[in-house]
Design a protein around this motif. Structure first.
Motif, PDB file in Angstrom:
ATOM      1  N   UNK A  72       0.864  -1.178   0.000  1.00 49.63           N
ATOM      2  CA  UNK A  72       0.000   0.000   0.000  1.00 49.63           C
ATOM      3  C   UNK A  72       0.901   1.229   0.000  1.00 49.63           C
ATOM      4  N   UNK A  73       0.692   2.122  -0.974  1.00 48.47           N
ATOM      5  CA  UNK A  73       1.544   3.300  -1.142  1.00 48.47           C
ATOM      6  C   UNK A  73       0.652   4.525  -1.309  1.00 48.47           C
ATOM      7  N   UNK A  74       0.997   5.592  -0.617  1.00 52.25           N
ATOM      8  CA  UNK A  74       0.272   6.860  -0.728  1.00 52.25           C
ATOM      9  C   UNK A  74       1.190   7.900  -1.339  1.00 52.25           C
ATOM     10  N   UNK A  75       0.711   8.565  -2.379  1.00 48.20           N
ATOM     11  CA  UNK A  75       1.495   9.572  -3.094  1.00 48.20           C
ATOM     12  C   UNK A  75       0.844  10.936  -2.936  1.00 48.20           C
ATOM     13  N   UNK A  76       1.663  11.926  -2.617  1.00 44.99           N
ATOM     14  CA  UNK A  76       1.227  13.330  -2.570  1.00 44.99           C
ATOM     15  C   UNK A  76       2.017  14.099  -3.612  1.00 44.99           C
ATOM     16  N   UNK A  77       1.334  14.829  -4.458  1.00 42.00           N
ATOM     17  CA  UNK A  77       1.997  15.580  -5.506  1.00 42.00           C
ATOM     18  C   UNK A  77       1.930  14.834  -6.819  1.00 42.00           C
ATOM     19  N   UNK A  78       2.876  15.099  -7.685  1.00 45.21           N
ATOM     20  CA  UNK A  78       2.883  14.498  -9.017  1.00 45.21           C
ATOM     21  C   UNK A  78       4.120  13.632  -9.200  1.00 45.21           C
ATOM     22  N   UNK A  79       3.978  12.594  -9.986  1.00 39.94           N
ATOM     23  CA  UNK A  79       5.135  11.738 -10.274  1.00 39.94           C
ATOM     24  C   UNK A  79       5.985  12.306 -11.399  1.00 39.94           C
ATOM     25  N   UNK A  80       5.505  13.361 -12.030  1.00 42.52           N
ATOM     26  CA  UNK A  80       6.259  13.987 -13.120  1.00 42.52           C
ATOM     27  C   UNK A  80       7.113  15.132 -12.578  1.00 42.52           C
ATOM     28  N   UNK A  81       8.266  14.821 -12.093  1.00 44.02           N
ATOM     29  CA  UNK A  81       9.151  15.833 -11.532  1.00 44.02           C
ATOM     30  C   UNK A  81      10.593  15.473 -11.823  1.00 44.02           C
ATOM     31  N   UNK A  82      11.426  16.492 -11.985  1.00 39.82           N
ATOM     32  CA  UNK A  82      12.841  16.249 -12.239  1.00 39.82           C
ATOM     33  C   UNK A  82      13.606  15.998 -10.946  1.00 39.82           C
ATOM     34  N   UNK A  83      13.003  16.343  -9.850  1.00 41.22           N
ATOM     35  CA  UNK A  83      13.662  16.129  -8.561  1.00 41.22           C
ATOM     36  C   UNK A  83      13.370  14.717  -8.058  1.00 41.22           C
ATOM     37  N   UNK A  84      14.221  14.211  -7.172  1.00 39.44           N
ATOM     38  CA  UNK A  84      13.921  12.904  -6.586  1.00 39.44           C
ATOM     39  C   UNK A  84      12.668  12.989  -5.723  1.00 39.44           C
ATOM     40  N   UNK A  85      11.945  11.897  -5.633  1.00 38.54           N
ATOM     41  CA  UNK A  85      10.816  11.838  -4.713  1.00 38.54           C
ATOM     42  C   UNK A  85      11.345  11.625  -3.302  1.00 38.54           C
ATOM     43  N   UNK A  86      10.602  12.099  -2.310  1.00 40.74           N
ATOM     44  CA  UNK A  86      10.906  11.791  -0.916  1.00 40.74           C
ATOM     45  C   UNK A  86      10.099  10.551  -0.554  1.00 40.74           C
ATOM     46  N   UNK A  87      10.795   9.472  -0.288  1.00 40.16           N
ATOM     47  CA  UNK A  87      10.152   8.185  -0.019  1.00 40.16           C
ATOM     48  C   UNK A  87      10.338   7.833   1.447  1.00 40.16           C
ATOM     49  N   UNK A  88       9.242   7.555   2.143  1.00 39.55           N
ATOM     50  CA  UNK A  88       9.314   7.271   3.576  1.00 39.55           C
ATOM     51  C   UNK A  88       8.956   5.823   3.873  1.00 39.55           C
ATOM     52  N   UNK A  89       9.517   5.339   4.992  1.00 40.45           N
ATOM     53  CA  UNK A  89       9.164   4.001   5.476  1.00 40.45           C
ATOM     54  C   UNK A  89       9.092   4.060   6.995  1.00 40.45           C
ATOM     55  N   UNK A  90       7.975   3.640   7.549  1.00 39.33           N
ATOM     56  CA  UNK A  90       7.658   3.798   8.972  1.00 39.33           C
ATOM     57  C   UNK A  90       8.269   2.703   9.838  1.00 39.33           C
ATOM     58  N   UNK A  91       8.104   2.840  11.130  1.00 41.49           N
ATOM     59  CA  UNK A  91       8.614   1.878  12.104  1.00 41.49           C
ATOM     60  C   UNK A  91       7.533   0.866  12.480  1.00 41.49           C
ATOM     61  N   UNK A  92       7.947  -0.160  13.195  1.00 39.23           N
ATOM     62  CA  UNK A  92       7.023  -1.155  13.732  1.00 39.23           C
ATOM     63  C   UNK A  92       6.038  -0.487  14.695  1.00 39.23           C
ATOM     64  N   UNK A  93       4.784  -0.909  14.651  1.00 43.01           N
ATOM     65  CA  UNK A  93       3.774  -0.351  15.537  1.00 43.01           C
ATOM     66  C   UNK A  93       3.152   0.918  15.003  1.00 43.01           C
ATOM     67  N   UNK A  94       3.621   1.389  13.851  1.00 45.19           N
ATOM     68  CA  UNK A  94       3.099   2.584  13.212  1.00 45.19           C
ATOM     69  C   UNK A  94       2.724   2.251  11.774  1.00 45.19           C
ATOM     70  N   UNK A  95       2.009   3.159  11.136  1.00 44.58           N
ATOM     71  CA  UNK A  95       1.834   3.092   9.698  1.00 44.58           C
ATOM     72  C   UNK A  95       2.332   4.415   9.127  1.00 44.58           C
ATOM     73  N   UNK A  96       2.265   4.572   7.823  1.00 44.57           N
ATOM     74  CA  UNK A  96       2.822   5.783   7.234  1.00 44.57           C
ATOM     75  C   UNK A  96       2.133   7.037   7.747  1.00 44.57           C
ATOM     76  N   UNK A  97       0.843   6.927   8.011  1.00 46.49           N
ATOM     77  CA  UNK A  97       0.092   8.102   8.457  1.00 46.49           C
ATOM     78  C   UNK A  97       0.484   8.498   9.872  1.00 46.49           C
ATOM     79  N   UNK A  98       0.458   7.551  10.812  1.00 46.51           N
ATOM     80  CA  UNK A  98       0.765   7.883  12.205  1.00 46.51           C
ATOM     81  C   UNK A  98       2.234   8.228  12.396  1.00 46.51           C
TER      82      UNK A  98
END
Length: 342
Positions: free
Chosen positions: A25-51
């Protein structure tokens, strides 16, 4: 008690992405059409990406970054909000296998490179991914990084804890130090309630077991990350010693270290302003957002910052300097190590 102002992120797009080891499950904010790198996050145990990350990326001072980069939040398998519980006997992927799922995300969105931000187990996963796909990662921010498995004494203690403590309490001891358990009772209580009442608690337990079964990351200065790395840990975090040890093994010419005063196991939640400012310096050192205005650290007397990266990409490990910023004085150049006490 931490009080901060939040703005809204751009509308999110949720995706279920097929990978060699199952759906992500992946949530994207913004557009994938960019020349800059995307900021990609990965959460810790006991959390999800939102929390784990929403409070940081909704923070007012983070909006300058949010408007200039695409955000991609990955949930570990079965950890997203509302996830269906896995059936009995489900074979959960290993940490290495989860890292092998990330290239499918980059392919799906057609991202060439990313800047990774991981917390705890997420730091370990992003580190694994970076080691096997160095050309895909321009920079890494690793919060509460612990690259090593437990020694036999720690293993024995963990076995005893497993027999005497619930999964919820085991995970809380991973997220918070004993000092923090007492000092920040409201925050701990909210996470205890959220984890213990989660409908996908079995999934959380499987992720926890997978993390505890991880293999050591072989880190040394000869076979190291090929990108800039910023290690972050709170001075009251349960992983402080592990992060300091990890820093000693990383290449000093490409590594910066941020030890945050008055911060526990979740500095992205309790100290978003300091982390935002440090992250701005970090990406400026990579050549992005050169005109960004620094505010928080320049006027704050409360920071604990170790930084060893320079704006021109030539990096060095500097001696620690004790300083305090007063009267609106700007902090030292990022090419020097700075430590200001609270």
């Amino acid at each position: 008690m931490v009080v901060y102002v939040c703005n809204s992120l751009s509308p999110s797009q949720e995706h279920s992405i097929e990978t060699p080891h199952g759906l992500l499950h992946v949530t994207l904010h913004g557009t994938s059409n960019t020349r800059r790198p995307a900021i990609l996050t990965f959460h810790d145990v006991g959390l999800d990406s939102k929390s784990c990350f929403s409070p940081l990326f909704k923070f007012e001072e983070m909006q300058e970054i949010v408007k200039n980069f695409t955000l991609v939040h990955i949930d570990a398998p079965g950890q997203e909000e509302g996830a269906t519980a896995y059936p009995m006997g489900y074979q959960y992927p290993s940490m290495e296998q989860i890292a092998e799922m990330i290239p499918a995300v980059l392919t799906y969105f057609n991202f060439r490179t990313v800047i990774g931000i991981g917390v705890g187990s997420g730091s370990y996963i992003l580190s694994r991914f970076t080691m096997t796909h160095p050309d895909s990662v321009e920079g890494l921010v690793l919060i509460n990084m612990d690259p090593e498995t437990r020694g036999w004494m720690d293993w024995a203690a963990q076995k005893i804890t497993t027999l005497t403590s619930s999964i919820t309490e085991q995970i809380l001891s991973h997220l918070f130090s004993q000092e923090e358990m007492s000092a920040n009772a409201d925050l701990v209580r909210s996470h205890r309630d959220r984890i213990s009442k989660a409908p996908n608690l079995i999934n959380i337990e499987l992720f926890w077991r997978s993390y505890n079964s991880r293999r050591d990351l072989i880190i040394d200065r000869n076979s190291n990350f090929k990108c800039p790395v910023m290690l972050v840990v709170g001075d009251q975090a349960p992983h402080e010693e592990a992060a300091v040890e990890c820093n000693s093994k990383l290449d000093p010419t490409t590594t910066s270290f941020l030890k945050m005063a008055d911060a526990g196991g979740l500095p992205q939640l309790t100290q978003p302003s300091k982390l935002t400012e440090a992250f701005k310096y970090f990406i400026q050192g990579m050549g992005y957002m050169a005109s960004s205005i620094m505010t928080r650290l320049s006027r704050s007397r409360t920071a604990s910052l170790s930084s060893s990266y320079s704006m021109d990409g030539e990096r060095q490990r500097s001696r620690t300097l004790s300083q305090s910023s007063q009267g609106g004085q700007m902090p030292p150049s990022p090419s020097h190590t700075m430590e200001v006490s609270c």
